[in-house]
Write an enzyme that holds these catalytic residues in place. Sequence first.
Site, PDB file in Angstrom:
ATOM      1  N   CYS A  34       0.831  -1.211   0.000  1.00 23.59           N
ATOM      2  CA  CYS A  34       0.000   0.000   0.000  1.00 23.59           C
ATOM      3  C   CYS A  34       0.861   1.254   0.000  1.00 23.59           C
ATOM      4  O   CYS A  34       0.345   2.362  -0.135  1.00 23.59           O
ATOM      5  CB  CYS A  34      -0.906   0.040   1.223  1.00 23.59           C
ATOM      6  N   CYS A 105      -2.631   8.909   6.560  1.00 28.50           N
ATOM      7  CA  CYS A 105      -1.378   8.648   7.297  1.00 28.50           C
ATOM      8  C   CYS A 105      -1.606   8.804   8.794  1.00 28.50           C
ATOM      9  O   CYS A 105      -1.059   8.045   9.597  1.00 28.50           O
ATOM     10  CB  CYS A 105      -0.276   9.614   6.846  1.00 28.50           C
TER      11      CYS A 105
END
Lengths: 206, 395
Positions: A34, A105
């Site tokens: 990813c 994130c």
Amino acid sequence: MQYSQKVLDHFMKPHNVGKLDNPSVEATEGSPACGDQVSIYLKINDKTKVIEDVKFQSYGCASNIATGSIITDMAMGKKLDEAKKITWKEAAEALDGLPPVKMHCSVLAVDTLRKAIKKYEIDHKLREQDKFDKNMIAEELKKIIYPGAGEDIVTLKMVKYIGFEDGKAIIDIDIPKFDKYRENVADEVREHLSHFDEIKEVEVNL
Amino acid sequence: MKKNIYFNNCLTSKPAPEVIEAMLPYLKEKFFFPENFIANGSEAQRIIESAKETIAKTINADAEELHFTASGTVANNLAIKGFLSENSDQGNHIICAVNDYPDILTNAAFFEDSGFDVTYLKCDEQGFIDLQELEQAINEATILMMTTLVNHTSGTIQPLAKIREILDRKNQNVKLLVDAGQAYARMPIDVKEFGIDLMSFSAHKIHGPQGIGALYKEKSIKLAQIQHGISRIDDINTGAISIANIIGFAKASELAFSNLDKKIEKIRDLSNYLLQQIEMKIPDTLLNGPRGADRICHNINISFDFIEGEAIMMMMDMHGITISTGSACASQGLKPNYILMAMGRSHEQSHSSMKFTLSRYNTKEEIDFTVEKLIEVVQELRSRSPLYEEIKKEK
């Protein structure tokens, strides 16, 4: 699109980077496939349940590194009960914001911290292992950020249906055909739900 | 002082000082459009024709076969949409490849939605299209083959002569459209020798101005009118086109093609030096795309294991060095680079890929400085990476 100066500072000179020699617990979230992965190591005082030391390692972009840095700063010295309440929005705010496309994130960093704490609590019999049910799918989908808005797909009401039967999860997502994040969102759903042993197959309908 | 080293010439390139100089009079006093019977208008007509001749000569075309457009993408759209709309009664099958430039792929998808059959050829691990598959794909309904002469990610040069030979052998009616955005002025292109029917390219990739491209259209090819409106300069690309940009484009071509072989040799030497230094001084790297003559002179694309490309790109940027990455984090749709994935690279290899595209303005000193900083950046990021830690443990 630009990062805040604080993100750049934490990216260039991250705090608490590295590994602990004898951590009380460690956890990893994300995957190289990813493009982002975070590992967090905690040293926890077994009596006071205070995080006495914390370190992280990161495979990922500038915001991945910066969120790893800030989340370890925020967790340092906190009791477990306080640390697990840190949200991804608080982490992003502590960095003077993140671009919407990078908000995932912050979710990843917080999720890794919570996973480590949960693991410690289970190991020390402070809580039981979660029992899988359909609601856990909805909770997992809340960790998926729609990059165009920097908000999760459940809050944005993009998830239209969640089904689970005989090991198969069926998720209907409302996203326009020409949305540039369409494939990214579908991949994220598949990736997140693959973490559950109980889910053998994922069908994502867009 | 912070350096300003630019290795992103496949995206856009610095206009040559001579180009700016040539354009200035046409931005100031000679701003006229072509018009009959008056001096200013006639001069404008003359300089446009002269610019066409200059550029057409570089690809062995006639001036009348060259059409100015606002960009390479506009040229591709006018050509693909114009050709398929005009010739849909001749057949409804088109061919391109999975690693083609987005202009080709998005147009192919558009026509697929409209009922055309599209064959997307596979590519091998170096980015070359599958010629056997091409041969098998051509049928009586095939009317157009589209290809990207130089791949903008892997630098792979497609074997155009072989492609044309296959088309001619299987069905002579198939026309060949070439996106030459990365190829023009970086390798010799003879449209007659290669049997190219339609070709797009632009000025800003060869040290010309931004906002001007060109479409080569072989004389006998008919295109439907895609862009309507008043014809100022060109019947296919209606509306206004900057005269200054046309002048700049011609000047950029003239400069690039003066001693082209020497310029290509210089850029290739610099690229080879960069690659050699990286491979010698940084462990765990992987070149994406072919080596040697099958790779365009200005492109080096290399993956750095265990770390992610956006982080490398940003740290290099802080040293004043501009490079680009195939990482999902830096892409528009947060997806890993589709070309590297089509070439069989892993997600990780795509996320860690860095592209350096050089120009004749780069120097060996710039490359030495870049490699020095790259060593530091890669070491720093690897020291933070859990993946590197695991590998070290295994070793």
